[in-house]
Motif scaffolding. Structure first.
Motif: not given
Length: 212
Positions: A33, A36-37, A39-40, A206, A210
């Protein structure tokens, strides 16, 4: 030379974040997670046109910075003064476990006192001093009028921000949580030379979805 804008960016999520363990300077990596955080958030931060990217030297901040480095071509510069508070023997423990072994210290911490995180750890005021010292030097060496992104940690970011603004120690808690992969934006006042908070705990949608 002096930057006009500092962006204090907290690292992405780790397994110790989700389990409520005191992480401190333990070198814990991002979980899936958290990757991904990062990258966002990097896609948004890349639009700020930063001239430099700085980071704590711990793995979770380096991984987070790397995402922005990939998006911008900036090479993260490491500074160990940007590390999280050192928690000594509390490392890896949860709150109830600390309350059991050091009840007085835990109670004082919960009251908001400037408690040393175990006999071998740091106080929040000490963290604020070292992080703010790093921020002052980072801003001073940056190109005139530029934006600098600094990847750090939750408590370290808030304490350093408070000290950079020259606020009394007790006010650091009045800044709400700096969540995983959220950031704060500070602008330099040209006439006065001091820093002002423009935004705090900002995240793209986004990333919001999460956060637990």
């Amino acid at each position: 030379m002096t930057a006009d804008r500092l962006v204090l960016w907290r690292h992405g999520q780790t397994d110790w974040n989700t389990s409520g363990r005191f992480q401190g300077q333990a070198d814990i990596p991002l979980n899936a997670t958290g990757v991904e955080q990062a990258r966002d958030a990097a896609r948004v931060l890349a639009t700020l046109g930063a001239a430099q990217l700085w980071s704590s030297d711990l793995t979770r901040t380096r991984q987070t910075s790397a995402a922005l480095g990939e998006a911008t071509g900036l090479e993260p510069r490491l500074d160990e003064r940007l590390r999280e508070v050192h928690v000594g023997t509390w490392e890896g423990l949860r709150g109830p476990e600390i309350a059991e072994v050091e009840p007085e210290a835990w109670a004082a911490l919960r009251r908001g006192e400037d408690v040393r995180r175990s006999a071998t750890g740091e106080t929040v005021s000490e963290v604020g001093e070292r992080v703010a010292g790093a921020l002052v030097e980072i801003a001073a060496q940056a190109p005139e009028g530029s934006t600098v992104v600094v990847t750090t940690h939750g408590l370290a970011g808030r304490a350093g921000l408070c000290r950079l603004l020259d606020l009394p120690f007790g006010l650091w808690r009045t800044f709400g949580s700096l969540d995983n992969c959220a950031w704060s934006v500070l602008h330099r006042h040209h006439a006065g030379g001091y820093w002002r908070v423009a935004e705090h705990n900002v995240r793209p949608l986004s990333v919001r979805q999460t956060i637990s």
